[in-house]
Design a protein around this motif. Structure first.
Motif, PDB file in Angstrom:
ATOM      1  N   PRO A   1       7.778   4.979  -7.928  1.00  0.00           N
ATOM      2  CA  PRO A   1       7.804   4.274  -9.205  1.00  0.00           C
ATOM      3  C   PRO A   1       6.478   4.460  -9.944  1.00  0.00           C
ATOM      4  CG  PRO A   1       7.580   2.716  -7.395  1.00  0.00           C
ATOM      5  CD  PRO A   1       7.716   4.064  -6.787  1.00  0.00           C
TER       6      PRO A   1
ATOM      7  N   ARG B   1       3.443   2.261  -9.201  1.00  0.00           N
ATOM      8  CA  ARG B   1       2.667   2.384  -7.971  1.00  0.00           C
ATOM      9  C   ARG B   1       1.778   3.610  -7.947  1.00  0.00           C
ATOM     10  NH1 ARG B   1       3.555  -1.977  -4.526  1.00  0.00           N
ATOM     11  NH2 ARG B   1       5.552  -2.893  -5.008  1.00  0.00           N
ATOM     12  N   ILE B   2       1.744   4.343  -9.060  1.00  0.00           N
ATOM     13  CA  ILE B   2       0.955   5.571  -9.078  1.00  0.00           C
ATOM     14  C   ILE B   2      -0.524   5.251  -9.245  1.00  0.00           C
ATOM     15  CG2 ILE B   2       0.466   7.639 -10.423  1.00  0.00           C
ATOM     16  CD1 ILE B   2       3.437   7.837 -10.960  1.00  0.00           C
ATOM     17  N   GLN B   3      -1.373   5.905  -8.476  1.00  0.00           N
ATOM     18  CA  GLN B   3      -2.807   5.667  -8.590  1.00  0.00           C
ATOM     19  C   GLN B   3      -3.520   6.779  -9.359  1.00  0.00           C
ATOM     20  OE1 GLN B   3      -4.204   4.668  -4.630  1.00  0.00           O
ATOM     21  NE2 GLN B   3      -4.034   2.522  -5.198  1.00  0.00           N
TER      22      GLN B   3
ATOM     23  N   THR C   1       0.030   7.954  -4.644  1.00  0.00           N
ATOM     24  CA  THR C   1       0.244   6.507  -4.622  1.00  0.00           C
ATOM     25  C   THR C   1      -0.690   5.937  -3.566  1.00  0.00           C
ATOM     26  OG1 THR C   1       1.968   6.637  -2.965  1.00  0.00           O
ATOM     27  CG2 THR C   1       2.650   6.788  -5.249  1.00  0.00           C
ATOM     28  N   ALA C   2      -0.595   4.649  -3.326  1.00  0.00           N
ATOM     29  CA  ALA C   2      -1.484   4.023  -2.351  1.00  0.00           C
ATOM     30  C   ALA C   2      -1.085   4.342  -0.919  1.00  0.00           C
ATOM     31  CB  ALA C   2      -1.482   2.515  -2.552  1.00  0.00           C
ATOM     32  N   SER C   3       0.028   5.038  -0.735  1.00  0.00           N
ATOM     33  CA  SER C   3       0.477   5.331   0.620  1.00  0.00           C
ATOM     34  C   SER C   3      -0.348   6.436   1.239  1.00  0.00           C
ATOM     35  CB  SER C   3       1.937   5.744   0.608  1.00  0.00           C
ATOM     36  OG  SER C   3       2.291   6.276   1.867  1.00  0.00           O
TER      37      SER C   3
ATOM     38  N   THR D   1       1.483   5.016 -16.861  1.00  0.00           N
ATOM     39  CA  THR D   1       0.987   4.202 -15.761  1.00  0.00           C
ATOM     40  C   THR D   1      -0.285   3.450 -16.125  1.00  0.00           C
ATOM     41  OG1 THR D   1      -0.104   6.156 -14.923  1.00  0.00           O
ATOM     42  CG2 THR D   1       1.979   5.548 -13.918  1.00  0.00           C
TER      43      THR D   1
ATOM     44  N   GLY E   1      -3.590  -4.355 -11.339  1.00  0.00           N
ATOM     45  CA  GLY E   1      -3.729  -4.433  -9.888  1.00  0.00           C
ATOM     46  C   GLY E   1      -4.076  -3.090  -9.307  1.00  0.00           C
ATOM     47  N   ASP E   2      -4.042  -2.989  -7.973  1.00  0.00           N
ATOM     48  CA  ASP E   2      -4.426  -1.737  -7.340  1.00  0.00           C
ATOM     49  C   ASP E   2      -3.232  -1.002  -6.756  1.00  0.00           C
ATOM     50  OD1 ASP E   2      -3.941  -3.458  -5.338  1.00  0.00           O
ATOM     51  OD2 ASP E   2      -5.922  -3.384  -4.431  1.00  0.00           O
ATOM     52  N   ALA E   3      -2.050  -1.311  -7.236  1.00  0.00           N
ATOM     53  CA  ALA E   3      -0.845  -0.544  -6.918  1.00  0.00           C
ATOM     54  C   ALA E   3      -0.546  -0.453  -5.431  1.00  0.00           C
ATOM     55  CB  ALA E   3      -0.925   0.852  -7.524  1.00  0.00           C
ATOM     56  N   THR E   4      -0.892  -1.494  -4.705  1.00  0.00           N
ATOM     57  CA  THR E   4      -0.520  -1.498  -3.296  1.00  0.00           C
ATOM     58  C   THR E   4       0.659  -2.419  -3.096  1.00  0.00           C
ATOM     59  OG1 THR E   4      -2.105  -3.247  -2.806  1.00  0.00           O
ATOM     60  CG2 THR E   4      -2.814  -0.983  -2.478  1.00  0.00           C
TER      61      THR E   4
ATOM     62  N   VAL F   1      -5.633   6.886 -13.146  1.00  0.00           N
ATOM     63  CA  VAL F   1      -4.713   6.092 -13.935  1.00  0.00           C
ATOM     64  C   VAL F   1      -5.170   4.651 -13.987  1.00  0.00           C
ATOM     65  CG1 VAL F   1      -2.419   5.115 -13.859  1.00  0.00           C
ATOM     66  CG2 VAL F   1      -2.750   7.557 -13.534  1.00  0.00           C
ATOM     67  N   ASN F   2      -5.675   4.214 -12.832  1.00  0.00           N
ATOM     68  CA  ASN F   2      -6.040   2.822 -12.713  1.00  0.00           C
ATOM     69  C   ASN F   2      -7.430   2.616 -13.286  1.00  0.00           C
ATOM     70  OD1 ASN F   2      -5.562   0.245 -11.995  1.00  0.00           O
ATOM     71  ND2 ASN F   2      -4.824   0.808  -9.955  1.00  0.00           N
TER      72      ASN F   2
ATOM     73  N   ARG G   1     -12.512  -7.018  -4.099  1.00  0.00           N
ATOM     74  CA  ARG G   1     -11.941  -5.818  -3.482  1.00  0.00           C
ATOM     75  C   ARG G   1     -12.183  -5.762  -1.978  1.00  0.00           C
ATOM     76  NH1 ARG G   1      -9.425  -2.276  -6.415  1.00  0.00           N
ATOM     77  NH2 ARG G   1      -9.441  -2.752  -8.608  1.00  0.00           N
TER      78      ARG G   1
ATOM     79  N   ARG H   1       2.042  -6.599   5.231  1.00  0.00           N
ATOM     80  CA  ARG H   1       3.291  -6.084   4.678  1.00  0.00           C
ATOM     81  C   ARG H   1       4.386  -6.071   5.733  1.00  0.00           C
ATOM     82  NH1 ARG H   1       0.714  -6.990   1.089  1.00  0.00           N
ATOM     83  NH2 ARG H   1       0.046  -5.760  -0.698  1.00  0.00           N
TER      84      ARG H   1
ATOM     85  N   ILE I   1       6.693   1.348  -1.566  1.00  0.00           N
ATOM     86  CA  ILE I   1       6.255   1.888  -2.856  1.00  0.00           C
ATOM     87  C   ILE I   1       6.797   3.286  -3.100  1.00  0.00           C
ATOM     88  CG2 ILE I   1       4.170   0.479  -2.882  1.00  0.00           C
ATOM     89  CD1 ILE I   1       2.606   2.967  -2.135  1.00  0.00           C
TER      90      ILE I   1
ATOM     91  N   THR J   1       4.577   3.282   2.035  1.00  0.00           N
ATOM     92  CA  THR J   1       3.943   1.996   1.774  1.00  0.00           C
ATOM     93  C   THR J   1       2.432   2.159   1.828  1.00  0.00           C
ATOM     94  OG1 THR J   1       3.566  -0.188   2.702  1.00  0.00           O
ATOM     95  CG2 THR J   1       4.334   1.466   4.205  1.00  0.00           C
ATOM     96  N   ALA J   2       1.726   1.214   1.230  1.00  0.00           N
ATOM     97  CA  ALA J   2       0.266   1.289   1.246  1.00  0.00           C
ATOM     98  C   ALA J   2      -0.288   0.759   2.557  1.00  0.00           C
ATOM     99  CB  ALA J   2      -0.302   0.489   0.079  1.00  0.00           C
TER     100      ALA J   2
ATOM    101  N   GLY K   1       1.544   4.094   6.606  1.00  0.00           N
ATOM    102  CA  GLY K   1       1.820   4.662   5.292  1.00  0.00           C
ATOM    103  C   GLY K   1       3.245   5.113   5.096  1.00  0.00           C
TER     104      GLY K   1
ATOM    105  N   LEU L   1      15.077   1.289  -7.698  1.00  0.00           N
ATOM    106  CA  LEU L   1      14.151   2.408  -7.552  1.00  0.00           C
ATOM    107  C   LEU L   1      14.912   3.724  -7.391  1.00  0.00           C
ATOM    108  CD1 LEU L   1      11.431   3.648  -7.291  1.00  0.00           C
ATOM    109  CD2 LEU L   1      11.253   2.816  -4.964  1.00  0.00           C
TER     110      LEU L   1
END
Lengths: 166, 538
Positions: A103, A106-108, A130-132, A158, A163-166, B9-10, B122, B323, B480, B502-503, B507, B530
């Protein structure tokens, strides 16, 4: 054995560039073709060792021939990608095939990747992390301009994420 | 692959990092810098022991006559160790840290000054570790885990050499202070409900070590594996010293005694000996790692785990980083009715760090691991890791048995190959095949029995594995992304492997070999919307 009663994955909308076939072929040829050539030359130059280099040459050459003709075309049939307002969707592989969805929320990071061979063919790739820890989504074999557009789209889409998308 | 354009992006992440770098300018009323303990100096001076000992040793060994080569070796040795000690001492003397309103700041270095600052928001974990030498001096190391992107992300923040009270205070401040800040923010309206960080919480332990668990220690691979590792290290060290251990008198006598008794006595005796020593090593490992084990749930939603005999470890995991949970039953442990429990949490680090820091329950009775899992589930209900799971289609069993048979065929072929010249090998190959065949079939069936998946409330549950049977319960909101993988064989039998990315934790968690329809429906139900746009029906 298709089960038609349930849902199926539809292929993503866009194919990669046709040039990607040539790129995959050249990339795949880098090791087996020189190996075949070397064993072939050795076969011609050293008659006493022909019983070794003959079979080796044949095996390598046949493998290379099959691999170089089958793999790129097969990959071209499979490799596809698509971005929507909510997700990135890709399919890749040939013997082992993968369909991946991430999604946009969730992209970083979104990177452009371009190796030397890809540059030769005017191709470009996109790496979406992503965060994975399990690796990024990678779309290879796009046109340079197209890749830039997609990166632009993904980055804008995005940017709004908090947030940090985790 | 040349990264050509990288866009973060972030945006806020990078910004915060930049602010951190610029933050060096002192503002009004900033707290003082704390220093590392000076007691650390003798610890680093121990670096000088090695060259001194080796120098004296050589002097004694050669009777005081040193040739040029030995002299040079010792000299370079000394210089190298002096440099190491010097670097460490500089670090001790120059490192400082402080907590300002919103950040943890670290400075260090004499020639190359570095200054790092991390937003407290953080910071995800603060572990206190004390190695034996540190413990002797009442010192500890604090490792701070922070979710920070960019070049500095790889370097973990570590403060080596705080006094134990200092370390625990820092840990408390980083985690509880943080929790208090979060509470303050969320309940800004009625401030009286905010947690007072000064008031020490009185946690009741979720789990504590029971010495009856020691019976599971021999069922871990640490026993025989650790023994072999120790023997290997001994052999290598002796070998490096130009001593062939096989030529030592003691070993010679042992080998002679071993060959003197009949084989049918010697082999079981040897196995027994290895097993006994392995058990001793395993029990030792267990006691060292898990003495004083105590899992607590602290105020502010932090799980804290303390353990260790010589090396003290204190790991803290914020519950909002959790999680899910993972129950791991290795083959031997499973036979003994035991299991381990791991946390699936974000911000624990890489896969290896997840293994060492994410463990919540050591090898213990399965029921005990499940009890802890129940207690950790938010509403104190039966944990999803114990849920009844949907079995996978029978084709998956055939695939697993076939895989086992392929391995047997390969091993047999390798053994049988010399049979072209020496017919005895064909007999050996026959025996190998006869022994391995039932094992392979059994393992295949067992691996199939492990397979299962379910959606239990907020959790996606998946189980697989025979050598290590892993049951993971992953929060659906923690997923995710999805990966659907199909090999040629899976496509032919209408199967797929569904991977939830997943984060947290490793993973990626897999649901292996489900039918196409079942797998896709599962993904669709677990995280609505999704995968749905990419599915078609009919």
């Amino acid at each position: 054995m298709p089960h038609h009663e349930g849902p199926r994955l539809r292929p993503p909308h866009h194919r990669v560039e046709r040039r990607a076939i040539a790129w995959w072929m050249v990339r795949a040829a880098l090791i087996p073709v020189p190996t075949a050539l070397v064993t072939g030359v050795l076969y011609l130059l050293i008659p006493p060792a022909r019983f070794v280099f003959g079979p080796v040459f044949l095996v390598v050459a046949l493998f290379a021939l099959a691999y170089l003709t089958v793999m790129p075309l097969w990959r071209y049939r499979v490799h596809r990608w698509e971005t929507t307002d909510h997700a990135v969707y890709t399919s890749s592989g040939w013997l082992w095939q993968h369909w991946r969805v991430a999604p946009l929320s969730r992209i970083q990071t979104v990177d452009t990747v371009r190796g030397p061979l890809e540059q030769l063919f005017g191709l470009s790739g996109i790496k979406v992390t992503t965060a994975s820890a399990s690796g990024a989504l990678i779309i290879r074999g796009l046109d340079r301009g197209r890749a830039a557009e997609v990166v632009e789209h993904l980055t804008n889409a995005t940017q709004a994420t908090t947030g940090d998308a985790t | 692959m040349t990264p050509d354009a990288t866009r973060d992006v972030n945006g806020d992440v990078t910004r915060e990092e930049k602010v951190g770098v610029e933050h060096g300018a002192p503002a009004a009323a900033e707290p003082d810098w704390h220093r590392l303990s000076m007691r650390l100096i003798p610890v680093h001076l121990t670096w000088l022991v090695a060259p001194v000992v080796s120098g004296v040793g050589t002097l004694i060994g050669t009777g005081g006559r040193l040739n040029l080569q030995a002299l040079l070796t010792i000299a370079s040795f000394t210089v190298a160790f002096l440099i190491v000690a010097g670097i460490n001492l500089t670090r001790v003397l120059t490192t400082g840290y402080r907590i300002t309103e919103a950040r943890l700041e670290l400075r260090s270095g004499l020639l190359f000054r570095s200054r790092r600052s991390v937003p407290l928001e953080r910071i995800r974990s603060a572990d206190v570790t004390a190695r034996p030498l540190h413990r002797l001096l009442g010192l500890a190391t604090v490792n701070v885990g922070a979710a920070v992107h960019g070049a500095s992300a790889a370097r973990s923040l570590s403060l080596d050499g705080l006094t134990l009270p200092q370390a625990h205070a820092l840990q408390q401040e980083l985690l509880n202070g943080r929790a208090a800040r979060l509470v303050r923010r969320s309940t800004a309206a009625d401030r009286d409900e905010a947690v007072d960080p000064a008031e020490p919480p009185v946690p009741a332990p979720v789990a504590e070590l029971s010495w009856t668990w020691l019976r599971y220690a021999p069922l871990t691979i640490w026993g025989v594996g650790g023994l072999l590792a120790v023997l290997g290290i001994c052999y290598n060290t002796l070998h490096e010293m130009q001593i062939d251990p096989l030529k030592l008198g003691v070993v010679h006598q042992l080998v002679a005694a071993f060959t003197a008794v009949p084989l049918w006595v010697a082999v079981p005796a040897l196995l027994l000996l290895v097993a006994a020593l392995g058990t001793v090593v395993a029990v030792g490992q267990y006691v060292e790692g898990w003495y004083g084990y105590r899992l607590e749930r602290e105020d502010g939603g932090v799980l804290r785990l303390r353990r260790g005999l010589w090396k003290h470890r204190s790991v803290s995991i914020e519950e909002r980083r959790m999680r899910g949970l993972e129950l791991v039953e290795s083959l031997l442990l499973r036979w003994g009715g035991g299991a381990r429990l791991y946390a699936v949490a974000t911000g624990l680090g890489n896969v290896e760090e997840n293994r060492t820091r994410g463990i919540l329950v050591p090898p213990a009775p399965r029921a005990e691991a499940l009890r802890v899992a129940d207690e950790l589930s938010p509403v104190r209900q039966a944990s999803p890791v114990a849920a009844r799971l949907t079995a996978h289609p029978g084709v998956a069993r055939r695939r697993r048995i076939n895989r086992g048979l392929a391995v047997v065929a390969l091993v047999t072929a390798v053994v049988a190959l010399p049979g072209i010249w020496v017919p005895q090998f064909l007999v050996a190959a026959g025996v190998v095949a006869a022994v391995l065949l039932p094992c392979a079939v059994w393992l295949g069936v067992d691996a199939y029995r492990a397979l299962g998946h379910a959606l239990v409330g907020d959790h996606l549950v998946a189980r697989s594995g025979t050598f290590a049977r892993r049951t993971v319960a992953l929060q659906r909101t923690g997923v995710i992304g999805w990966t659907v993988s199909r090999s040629v064989f899976q496509r032919r039998s209408g199967l797929l492997t569904l991977t939830a990315t997943t984060a947290a934790g490793r993973g990626a968690y897999r649901v292996r070999d489900v039918t196409l329809a079942e797998g896709l429906s599962l993904a669709e139900q677990a995280v609505p919307d999704l995968l749905t746009p990419f599915l078609e029906r009919g």
